[in-house]
Design an enzyme around this catalytic site. Structure first.
Site, PDB file in Angstrom:
ATOM      1  N   ASP A 151       7.874  -3.721 -15.489  1.00  0.00           N
ATOM      2  CA  ASP A 151       6.491  -3.282 -15.283  1.00  0.00           C
ATOM      3  C   ASP A 151       6.372  -1.827 -15.744  1.00  0.00           C
ATOM      4  O   ASP A 151       5.788  -0.992 -15.071  1.00  0.00           O
ATOM      5  CB  ASP A 151       6.116  -3.438 -13.804  1.00  0.00           C
ATOM      6  CG  ASP A 151       4.609  -3.423 -13.575  1.00  0.00           C
ATOM      7  OD1 ASP A 151       3.851  -3.570 -14.562  1.00  0.00           O
ATOM      8  OD2 ASP A 151       4.190  -3.246 -12.417  1.00  0.00           O
ATOM      9  N   VAL A 174       0.859  -1.180   0.000  1.00  0.00           N
ATOM     10  CA  VAL A 174       0.000   0.000   0.000  1.00  0.00           C
ATOM     11  C   VAL A 174       0.898   1.234   0.000  1.00  0.00           C
ATOM     12  O   VAL A 174       1.934   1.254   0.669  1.00  0.00           O
ATOM     13  CB  VAL A 174      -0.905   0.038   1.254  1.00  0.00           C
ATOM     14  CG1 VAL A 174      -1.964   1.119   1.108  1.00  0.00           C
ATOM     15  CG2 VAL A 174      -1.560  -1.311   1.487  1.00  0.00           C
TER      16      VAL A 174
END
Ligand code: ADP
Ligand code: MG
Length: 357
Positions: free
Chosen positions: A172, A35
């Site tokens: 990514d 997170v």
């Protein structure tokens, strides 16, 4: 795992309670492995906090993959700091209720990712405004849009070249992982959570499940499956550059960069669903962009036609670059350095950047 133990030993004793000195703000993102929050320092942080002067911060609370991400960020900070968001500190935090978590802290670079900017109808003019502060006098149109896109692509390739020259493959690379730095007024790469450091073999075995299928090159893995006995732990440095030459793993990111180029040129391909559909069409054309163009152009919407027109400017030099990035075979894709030397980036056409101010 040896590497996790190593990072633990490195960080635990000194910074066990550093987390107490952070005040969390808005949640910026939440993935399967962590997170991300905006954060700032407590009013009176304890003296052991090693990042007293940093101002606005970003904090990622990560699972076990945080160890690799810390490693990558430390390496980037030493070797190619300008490519990525400014990394401040990373450590293992033991006090959380959920057990051990890796905490990573960066300087807050700004509020917009390339993804956010591309979702606006104003793209790419909104980027121009952020880069130059004052908007150019030139009339709006393809030429000007092309110039802005050139500037963005050049920055992305420059940042990628920094990573690749350091021996890191991002894996990514996508608009969500590219942040506009309001300080330097350039784009920087973020999220090294799926990156691989080939020189020392960190995260050598590709974690396919970390890859985003929308931007992943067809090979899916950075190393060909024929690579003999891929090591599972950090491996001798001497081996890796050879493998790098053999397999050109950096070209995995180049494919993703090509898809970003494509999305910038074609407004109709900017949404997730349009990109997924494009990927399906390209696969049907055996990953041959020219074949895709042939199949799509006769019945193209005005959005798509505009993209072709933009890439066809200056004798089709943009289309030429795009097709040298998005190719089935990694070995046939241009490198980041090669792309930067491509005539598409003829200096004359580029936006004069913040450097001039
Ligand atoms: P995730 O693993 O959730 O994808 P990221 O590292 O990509 O984690 O961060 C998630 C989001 O947080 C980003 O898309 C971006 O909006 C924001 N973010 C991350 N790093 C920074 C930074 N240094 N400055 C500003 N925003 C950031
Ligand atoms: Mg991300």
């Amino acid at each position: 795992m040896f590497f996790l133990a190593f990072v633990e030993r490195l960080f635990r004793p000194t910074f066990k309670k550093v987390g107490d000195d952070l005040v969390l703000g808005k949640k910026l993102g939440e993935g399967a492995f962590g997170v991300v929050y905006r954060a700032s320092l407590a009013k009176k942080p304890s003296s052991k906090v090693p990042y007293q002067k940093e101002g606005d911060l970003v904090l990622k609370k990560a699972t076990e993959y945080g160890a690799v991400e810390i490693w990558m960020n430390e390496r980037v900070r030493r070797a190619c700091a300008n490519s990525c968001a400014d990394f401040v500190h990373g450590f293992l935090e033991n006090s959380s209720k959920k057990g051990a978590e890796y905490w990573l802290i960066w300087r807050y670079e700004g509020e917009a990712t390339l993804y956010d900017l591309m979702q606006s109808k104003e793209f790419p003019y909104n980027v121009e405004t952020m880069m130059l502060r004052e908007v150019q006098d030139l009339p709006r149109g393809l030429e000007r849009e092309n110039r802005i896109i050139q500037t963005i692509m050049r920055q992305l390739l420059f940042a990628l070249d920094g990573l690749h020259s350091t021996g890191i493959v991002h894996r990514d690379f996508k608009p969500q992982n590219i942040i506009f730095s309001e300080g330097s007024r350039t784009f920087k790469i973020i999220d090294l959570g799926a990156a691989a450091d080939l020189r020392v073999g960190i995260n050598y075995i590709p974690k396919e499940f970390l890859l985003d299928p929308r931007y992943a090159a067809p090979e899916q893995y950075i190393m060909s499956t024929q690579t003999p006995s891929a090591p599972s732990a950090p491996v001798a440095t001497a081996l890796s550059p050879v493998l790098w030459q053999m397999n050109l793993p950096d070209r995995f990111d180049i494919y993703s960069a090509g898809l970003i180029f494509l999305q910038m040129a074609f407004s109709g391909l900017r949404s997730d669903s349009a990109l997924i559909q494009f990927n399906r069409q390209l696969k049907r054309c055996d990953f041959d962009l020219n074949a895709w163009r042939k199949s799509i152009e006769p019945r193209a919407s005005s959005d798509l036609r505009k993209g072709f027109e933009l890439l066809d400017l200056d004798g089709g030099i943009g289309w030429e670059l795009l097709t040298s990035m998005v190719r089935y075979k990694a070995g046939q894709r241009i490198s980041a350095k090669g792309a930067l030397a491509h005539p598409y980036f003829d200096r004359e056409g580029l936006l004069v950047l913040s450097l001039m101010q």
